[in-house]
Scaffold this motif. Structure first.
Motif, PDB file in Angstrom:
ATOM      1  N   SER A  60       0.858  -1.190   0.000  1.00  0.00           N
ATOM      2  CA  SER A  60       0.000   0.000   0.000  1.00  0.00           C
ATOM      3  C   SER A  60       0.892   1.238   0.000  1.00  0.00           C
ATOM      4  O   SER A  60       2.096   1.142   0.286  1.00  0.00           O
ATOM      5  CB  SER A  60      -0.876   0.028   1.256  1.00  0.00           C
ATOM      6  N   GLY A  61       0.298   2.372  -0.300  1.00  0.00           N
ATOM      7  CA  GLY A  61       1.052   3.619  -0.279  1.00  0.00           C
ATOM      8  C   GLY A  61       1.588   3.919   1.110  1.00  0.00           C
ATOM      9  O   GLY A  61       2.720   4.402   1.270  1.00  0.00           O
ATOM     10  N   SER A  62       0.784   3.639   2.122  1.00  0.00           N
ATOM     11  CA  SER A  62       1.205   3.909   3.505  1.00  0.00           C
ATOM     12  C   SER A  62       2.409   3.062   3.883  1.00  0.00           C
ATOM     13  O   SER A  62       3.396   3.565   4.437  1.00  0.00           O
ATOM     14  CB  SER A  62       0.064   3.607   4.474  1.00  0.00           C
TER      15      SER A  62
ATOM     16  N   ASN B 122       5.505   4.388   2.268  1.00  0.00           N
ATOM     17  CA  ASN B 122       6.098   5.579   2.890  1.00  0.00           C
ATOM     18  C   ASN B 122       6.718   5.271   4.243  1.00  0.00           C
ATOM     19  O   ASN B 122       7.739   5.852   4.612  1.00  0.00           O
ATOM     20  CB  ASN B 122       5.061   6.701   2.975  1.00  0.00           C
TER      21      ASN B 122
ATOM     22  N   TYR C  16      -0.892  14.292   1.780  1.00  0.00           N
ATOM     23  CA  TYR C  16      -1.400  12.976   2.186  1.00  0.00           C
ATOM     24  C   TYR C  16      -0.365  11.924   1.809  1.00  0.00           C
ATOM     25  O   TYR C  16      -0.041  11.743   0.629  1.00  0.00           O
ATOM     26  CB  TYR C  16      -2.747  12.633   1.528  1.00  0.00           C
ATOM     27  N   HIS C  17       0.174  11.253   2.839  1.00  0.00           N
ATOM     28  CA  HIS C  17       1.155  10.201   2.578  1.00  0.00           C
ATOM     29  C   HIS C  17       0.739   8.880   3.205  1.00  0.00           C
ATOM     30  O   HIS C  17       1.533   7.948   3.268  1.00  0.00           O
ATOM     31  CB  HIS C  17       2.541  10.635   3.067  1.00  0.00           C
ATOM     32  N   GLY C  18      -0.499   8.807   3.723  1.00  0.00           N
ATOM     33  CA  GLY C  18      -0.980   7.544   4.259  1.00  0.00           C
ATOM     34  C   GLY C  18      -1.300   7.622   5.736  1.00  0.00           C
ATOM     35  O   GLY C  18      -1.258   8.698   6.349  1.00  0.00           O
TER      36      GLY C  18
ATOM     37  N   GLU D 100       4.057  15.106  -2.692  1.00  0.00           N
ATOM     38  CA  GLU D 100       3.319  14.749  -3.901  1.00  0.00           C
ATOM     39  C   GLU D 100       3.584  15.885  -4.895  1.00  0.00           C
ATOM     40  O   GLU D 100       3.316  17.045  -4.562  1.00  0.00           O
ATOM     41  CB  GLU D 100       1.821  14.701  -3.615  1.00  0.00           C
TER      42      GLU D 100
ATOM     43  N   ASP E 298       6.248  11.359  -3.875  1.00  0.00           N
ATOM     44  CA  ASP E 298       5.147  10.426  -3.627  1.00  0.00           C
ATOM     45  C   ASP E 298       4.183  10.546  -4.801  1.00  0.00           C
ATOM     46  O   ASP E 298       3.323  11.434  -4.834  1.00  0.00           O
ATOM     47  CB  ASP E 298       4.468  10.763  -2.292  1.00  0.00           C
TER      48      ASP E 298
ATOM     49  N   ILE F  72      -0.683   8.873  -6.340  1.00  0.00           N
ATOM     50  CA  ILE F  72      -1.808   9.307  -7.182  1.00  0.00           C
ATOM     51  C   ILE F  72      -1.320   9.768  -8.552  1.00  0.00           C
ATOM     52  O   ILE F  72      -1.915   9.461  -9.582  1.00  0.00           O
ATOM     53  CB  ILE F  72      -2.606  10.442  -6.492  1.00  0.00           C
TER      54      ILE F  72
ATOM     55  N   LYS G 257      -1.509   2.529  -6.409  1.00  0.00           N
ATOM     56  CA  LYS G 257      -2.780   2.863  -7.076  1.00  0.00           C
ATOM     57  C   LYS G 257      -2.798   2.484  -8.560  1.00  0.00           C
ATOM     58  O   LYS G 257      -3.069   1.348  -8.905  1.00  0.00           O
ATOM     59  CB  LYS G 257      -3.103   4.348  -6.858  1.00  0.00           C
TER      60      LYS G 257
HETATM   61  N1  PMP Z   1       0.405   8.651  -0.745  1.00  0.00           N
HETATM   62  C1  PMP Z   1      -0.507   9.293  -1.483  1.00  0.00           C
HETATM   63  C2  PMP Z   1      -0.089  10.466  -2.310  1.00  0.00           C
HETATM   64  C3  PMP Z   1      -1.840   8.875  -1.471  1.00  0.00           C
HETATM   65  O1  PMP Z   1      -2.766   9.539  -2.178  1.00  0.00           O
HETATM   66  C4  PMP Z   1      -2.199   7.759  -0.702  1.00  0.00           C
HETATM   67  C5  PMP Z   1      -3.634   7.228  -0.668  1.00  0.00           C
HETATM   68  N2  PMP Z   1      -4.618   8.067  -1.061  1.00  0.00           N
HETATM   69  C6  PMP Z   1      -1.222   7.143   0.060  1.00  0.00           C
HETATM   70  C7  PMP Z   1       0.074   7.590   0.001  1.00  0.00           C
HETATM   71  C8  PMP Z   1      -1.545   5.973   0.934  1.00  0.00           C
HETATM   72  O2  PMP Z   1      -1.886   4.884   0.191  1.00  0.00           O
HETATM   73  P1  PMP Z   1      -2.710   3.653   0.846  1.00  0.00           P
HETATM   74  O3  PMP Z   1      -4.101   4.132   1.063  1.00  0.00           O
HETATM   75  O4  PMP Z   1      -2.596   2.603  -0.200  1.00  0.00           O
HETATM   76  O5  PMP Z   1      -2.009   3.292   2.102  1.00  0.00           O
END
Ligand code: PMP
Length: 458
Positions: free
Chosen positions: A116-118, A121, A150-152, A224, A257, A260, A286
């Motif tokens: 996942s993005g979280s 990061n 937003y990084h998670g 981002e 990041d 998106i 994503k």
């Molecule tokens: N970074 C960015 C720029 C995001 O938009 C998101 C999710 N919207 C995340 C990290 C976190 O991703 P996840 O929901 O898959 O943990």
């Protein structure tokens, strides 16, 4: 009387929903989505919606791409699971790594997979700290981020996120996060301040903060290129040139990041190309798999990864990794998804359809509720106000965007409010007719809301 065996009743009984108001959910229940078809999803009452957010900014190729299903089935039949710990490997892991390195916007050296993005990061932070220790700079650990980023939501990622609702009552676990002004010209610029002057001021703020903290204590900036969840914040002209110059001056790494932004969303394959950014670390998820399966990837350049690899030798192991990281089925789906994005040139479609979408939204700028229309590629936002000259938001905060989003739902559009803005990020396969239909439904929704609030707004 709700049928206690209905999916709605069972959802209320058993499911805890994230990013949802719990008590309200008990009253209103879920919207149950049953099927996907191109840019549309269909609920369990047969109602069709344009998915104007591509799910969660992610279903780039739309909701019924058979090639991704076939890729998953092929890999499931061959090798449904393996991992990459202890020198193990498998085809899709290597193929996808090679593909990502070959298409990266700047020279990159190695790929590390997460789910996942979280997680990605959190992993970036751990690896950068690991590297700082390896390089004999244990004090160089502070991370720069920005308000509304937003990084998670995992422990470290949520600390990097700059949205109050992700922090309230959760505590901020990671100390030493340096928070900068959100680069939103419409809301943050001084009266009469041009975009370039605003960007200069933000770069000065960055330098000032680095000097206050001590450059020898600052490890990296994470950002981002275009902010997503914070409200599709397009950086002001010259912002990235000026920010990167400051980071270079003080030997501070840049983590882009692109969870998106990546894979065509901004009209180029990566936003780093759109904005001439040279990140040391690139975070992807994503649209990497169009979210058909969870997968995320971190690309490291040689300068960053080499000390990490060497330190793992000294310690005997790189003590980090996830059971599902780089899952073979997710990796096979991601590869096929990237093939589709390239073959159909969906980045070019993002440019063309994005221009059409923004033109359609900009034609609504005279609408009494529209303050600003912004965007790049196939990302857009409409900032809502009740007083255009004073840029005054409706009270209470966020209510107007939520009302418009609700009206859009009634008019057959899944959308998303963020602060005072309504956001748009439709699947990249969208056609011209579908863009026009989306804009039309948005206009109807704005008018519906205006009619309902005119006495309050007057
Ligand atoms: N970074 C960015 C720029 C995001 O938009 C998101 C999710 N919207 C995340 C990290 C976190 O991703 P996840 O929901 O898959 O943990």
């Amino acid at each position: 009387m709700v049928n206690p065996n209905s999916i709605e009743a069972r959802d209320i009984a058993y499911v805890l929903h994230g990013n949802t108001n719990g008590p309200k959910h008990r009253d209103v229940g879920p919207l149950v989505v049953e099927e996907g078809d191109g840019i549309y999803v269909i609920d369990n009452n047969g109602k069709r919606y344009i998915e104007a957010m591509a799910g969660l900014w992610s279903v780039g190729v739309g909701f019924s791409e058979k090639r991704l299903v076939d890729a998953a089935v092929r890999q499931m039949n061959k090798l449904p699971y393996y991992h990459s710990f202890y020198h193990r490997s498998y085809g899709p892991l290597v193929d996808l790594s090679e593909k990502l390195i070959s298409m990266a916007p700047v020279p990159m050296s190695k790929v590390f997979f997460t789910n996942s993005g979280s997680e990605a990061n959190d992993t970036v932070l751990k690896f950068l700290w690991f590297r700082a220790n390896a390089m004999g700079q244990p004090q160089k650990k502070k991370i720069i981020t920005r308000n509304r980023a937003y990084h998670g939501i995992t422990i470290a990622a949520s600390s990097l996120t700059g949205l109050p609702h992700n922090h309230r009552s959760f505590d901020l676990i990671v100390p030493d996060v340096i928070r900068l002004t959100c680069p939103h010209h419409y809301r943050e610029a001084l009266p009469g301040e041009a975009e370039e002057a605003f960007a200069t001021r933000l770069a000065e703020e960055l330098e000032q903060r680095i000097l206050e903290e001590g450059p020898e204590t600052v490890c990296a900036m994470i950002a981002e290129p275009v902010m997503g969840a914070g409200g599709v914040i397009v950086p002001p002209a010259t912002y990235w040139t000026k920010i990167q110059a400051v980071l270079k001056k003080y030997d501070i790494l840049l983590v882009a990041d692109e969870v998106i932004n990546g894979f065509g969303r901004t009209g180029e394959m990566f936003a780093s190309t759109t904005y001439d950014i040279a990140p040391d670390v690139l975070v992807l998820s994503k649209q990497l798999s169009s979210s058909y399966l969870p997968i995320s990837a971190i690309l490291f350049n040689e300068k960053v990864v080499e000390p990490i690899i060497e330190e793992s030798g000294r310690l005997g192991i790189l003590g980090h990794g996830f059971t599902g990281g780089g899952h073979p089925v997710a990796a096979a789906v991601a590869l096929e998804n990237i093939n589709i994005i390239e073959e159909r040139d969906l980045a070019a479609n993002s440019t063309a359809m994005g221009e059409r979408l923004r033109a359609g939204l900009k034609a609504l700028e005279d609408h009494p509720l529209v303050g600003e229309v912004r965007g790049v590629g196939l990302l857009a936002a409409v900032e809502l106000v009740v007083d255009k000259a004073a840029k005054t938001a409706f009270e209470p905060a966020g209510r107007l965007a939520a009302m418009v989003s609700d009206a859009m739902l009634a008019n057959g559009v899944m959308s998303r409010p963020s602060g005072e803005a309504v956001l748009f990020c439709p699947p990249m396969i969208i056609t011209a007719d579908q863009v026009d239909d989306l804009v039309g439904r948005f206009k109807t929704s704005l008018d519906n809301v205006l009619e309902s609030i005119v006495p309050a707004a007057a």
